[in-house]
Design a protein around this motif. Structure first.
Motif, PDB file in Angstrom:
ATOM      1  N   ARG A 335       0.846  -1.203   0.000  1.00 62.11           N
ATOM      2  CA  ARG A 335       0.000   0.000   0.000  1.00 62.11           C
ATOM      3  C   ARG A 335       0.883   1.255   0.000  1.00 62.11           C
ATOM      4  O   ARG A 335       0.607   2.224  -0.722  1.00 62.11           O
ATOM      5  N   ALA A 336       1.952   1.223   0.792  1.00 60.98           N
ATOM      6  CA  ALA A 336       2.855   2.380   0.871  1.00 60.98           C
ATOM      7  C   ALA A 336       3.505   2.671  -0.476  1.00 60.98           C
ATOM      8  O   ALA A 336       3.718   3.839  -0.829  1.00 60.98           O
ATOM      9  N   ILE A 337       3.814   1.624  -1.242  1.00 61.94           N
ATOM     10  CA  ILE A 337       4.406   1.812  -2.573  1.00 61.94           C
ATOM     11  C   ILE A 337       3.436   2.585  -3.466  1.00 61.94           C
ATOM     12  O   ILE A 337       3.838   3.479  -4.221  1.00 61.94           O
ATOM     13  N   ALA A 338       2.145   2.237  -3.356  1.00 60.28           N
ATOM     14  CA  ALA A 338       1.127   2.955  -4.138  1.00 60.28           C
ATOM     15  C   ALA A 338       0.953   4.381  -3.632  1.00 60.28           C
ATOM     16  O   ALA A 338       0.784   5.325  -4.418  1.00 60.28           O
ATOM     17  N   VAL A 339       1.023   4.558  -2.322  1.00 56.82           N
ATOM     18  CA  VAL A 339       0.889   5.896  -1.715  1.00 56.82           C
ATOM     19  C   VAL A 339       1.995   6.821  -2.231  1.00 56.82           C
ATOM     20  O   VAL A 339       1.771   8.021  -2.455  1.00 56.82           O
ATOM     21  N   ALA A 340       3.182   6.270  -2.448  1.00 54.88           N
ATOM     22  CA  ALA A 340       4.299   7.081  -2.954  1.00 54.88           C
ATOM     23  C   ALA A 340       3.958   7.723  -4.289  1.00 54.88           C
ATOM     24  O   ALA A 340       4.381   8.848  -4.578  1.00 54.88           O
ATOM     25  N   GLU A 341       3.189   7.028  -5.120  1.00 56.72           N
ATOM     26  CA  GLU A 341       2.817   7.568  -6.428  1.00 56.72           C
ATOM     27  C   GLU A 341       1.730   8.627  -6.310  1.00 56.72           C
ATOM     28  O   GLU A 341       1.598   9.487  -7.172  1.00 56.72           O
ATOM     29  N   LEU A 342       0.965   8.547  -5.212  1.00 56.11           N
ATOM     30  CA  LEU A 342      -0.160   9.471  -5.035  1.00 56.11           C
ATOM     31  C   LEU A 342       0.228  10.683  -4.180  1.00 56.11           C
ATOM     32  O   LEU A 342      -0.066  11.827  -4.531  1.00 56.11           O
ATOM     33  N   ASP A 343       0.916  10.428  -3.059  1.00 58.34           N
ATOM     34  CA  ASP A 343       1.214  11.482  -2.088  1.00 58.34           C
ATOM     35  C   ASP A 343       2.698  11.813  -1.966  1.00 58.34           C
ATOM     36  O   ASP A 343       3.080  12.676  -1.173  1.00 58.34           O
ATOM     37  N   VAL A 347       5.866  10.813   2.364  1.00 58.68           N
ATOM     38  CA  VAL A 347       4.713  10.230   3.084  1.00 58.68           C
ATOM     39  C   VAL A 347       4.836   8.713   3.100  1.00 58.68           C
ATOM     40  O   VAL A 347       4.608   8.054   4.124  1.00 58.68           O
ATOM     41  N   ALA A 348       5.207   8.147   1.943  1.00 60.14           N
ATOM     42  CA  ALA A 348       5.329   6.693   1.843  1.00 60.14           C
ATOM     43  C   ALA A 348       6.434   6.159   2.747  1.00 60.14           C
ATOM     44  O   ALA A 348       6.272   5.120   3.406  1.00 60.14           O
ATOM     45  N   LEU A 349       7.567   6.872   2.810  1.00 65.31           N
ATOM     46  CA  LEU A 349       8.690   6.416   3.626  1.00 65.31           C
ATOM     47  C   LEU A 349       8.309   6.357   5.105  1.00 65.31           C
ATOM     48  O   LEU A 349       8.698   5.417   5.820  1.00 65.31           O
TER      49      LEU A 349
END
Length: 410
Positions: A335-343, A347-349
């Motif tokens: 999920r965090a990998i996808a969040v990196a592309e969005l936010d 934020v993802a780290l």
């Protein structure tokens, strides 16, 4: 059928009929050992006789009849008919299972017996590949990097435990069915994942033999249980993942990540079948399970003609749905990998770092951190994370990819 067609006919019969023959014999004689040996003997007889006699009109019936005779001959040879009949009572359930409609199939009984929770997971995998898939002991041993004698002993012990524990040869009751189906799917997903990203240092990075076998067995369960949403979900997930197989490793043996893959090299037929299954489950209007959501995520990825067209908000929304039913830290990492592309990577780290206690020994955790740190310009920390990922990774193509990414750092 001409003589040149006989080897292909035997191969097709083995693929289509092995599980059916073993299941029928197990039902009749109540003994997996007798069923396995008699089925193997029947196919060996086909190899000897079909080139001279021709392929029978109904290969499955011929094989089942021949295997039955082989089994009876063995019982007579051993001169322990009464003992064998007593053993049969352990597995052969005189009371029919609770009516479950079309899924009361002999092969399904066999699958549930091989995947019984009383057996260790690695044993369930080996037994399923042997009894249902028809793979030989050497093939299974090679697939999981185990000595042939050790794998043979594992399968023998499993058959012995089924007898000793009096594991019934039947489809579970309606009440127990969801949990037991979940156990079967876990076995098949494990086989698929080992093929998708092989962990052996001296094996091909992608094992098509294992992914193909997992898909074939999941297709079988789908045919036997067409109304089960999670079966359809797992099949769709496998198909959409397998569709990308030829694009996943470069000519130099390096892993090619999703964002860098040649999407024109994906298998369009597998993508279409996977998408059809996902749409079918969405139309059912039933709350999706884990495999259905994972399939839907893959459907979003494979719908984009270019990585820049990916609907990351939909991907994150699906992961949000998934984390409510699956608290695995690996799901949270993805999920965090996808969040990196969005936010963005910052934020993802932060989300990834919160998983360190649970994923410190998982190579993908460190690979994800390395990539996010690289994107944030923190080269020194990124290099250290790449080093840890390389140390923990077991797949040759992945190690080659991670090494190149690390060496590109300034």
């Amino acid at each position: 059928m001409s003589e040149v067609d006989v080897p292909e006919a035997i191969t097709q019969a083995h693929t289509r009929e092995w599980a059916r023959v073993v299941a029928a014999l197990t039902r009749r004689f109540g003994d997996l050992d007798i069923a396995e040996e008699a089925a193997a003997d029947a196919f060996a007889t086909a190899v000897e006789r079909w080139p001279a006699d021709g392929v029978p009109p109904n290969p499955g019936a011929w094989l089942t009849t021949t295997a039955n005779r082989k089994a009876i001959d063995r019982i007579r040879r051993e001169n322990k008919r009464d003992d064998k009949q007593k053993e049969a009572q352990m597995l052969y359930d005189d009371d029919p299972p609770e009516p479950l409609g079309a899924i009361d199939d002999e092969r399904l009984r066999l699958i549930f017996t091989c995947c019984h929770p009383a057996l260790a997971l690695e044993t369930r995998v080996a037994l399923t590949l042997r009894m249902v898939g028809g793979l030989t002991v050497p093939e299974i041993a090679r697939a999981f990097l185990v000595q042939e004698t050790a794998m043979g002993q594992r399968i023998t012990r499993a058959k012995t435990k089924i007898k000793a524990a009096r594991i019934p040869y039947r489809v579970p009751s309606a009440e127990d069915l969801p949990a037991r189906v979940s156990g079967v799917l876990a076995v098949l997903f494990l086989v698929f994942n080992e093929g998708y990203l092989a962990t052996g240092p001296d094996t091909d990075p992608v094992r098509h033999d294992l992914t193909a076998e997992a898909i074939r067995l999941t297709h079988l369960i789908r045919d036997l249980m067409p109304q089960d949403g999670e079966v359809a979900g797992l099949l769709a997930l496998m198909l959409l993942t397998e569709a990308r197989r030829t694009a996943r490793v470069s000519a130099t043996g390096e892993l090619v990540t999703l964002d860098e893959q040649d999407r024109g090299a994906w298998d369009a037929a597998l993508v279409a079948e996977g998408h059809r299954l996902v749409r079918e489950r969405l139309a059912a209007g039933v709350a999706p399970g884990r495999y259905q959501i994972l399939a839907a995520i893959n459907a979003v990825h494979t719908s984009a003609r270019d990585v820049r067209d990916t609907d990351w908000s939909q991907v994150v929304a699906l992961y949000d749905q998934l984390v409510r039913i699956d608290t695995s830290p690996i799901i949270a990492l993805n999920r965090a990998i996808a969040v990196a592309e969005l936010d963005g990577p910052e934020v993802a780290l932060a989300a990834v770092d919160r998983l360190e206690d649970r994923l410190a020994g998982y190579h993908a955790f460190h690979a994800t951190r390395a990539d996010l740190l690289r994107r944030l310009g923190r080269s020194q920390k990124s290099r250290a994370a790449y080093d840890k990922a390389i140390e923990l990774a077991g797949n040759a193509a992945e190690i080659a990819y991670l090494t190149r990414r690390r060496d590109q750092l300034g």
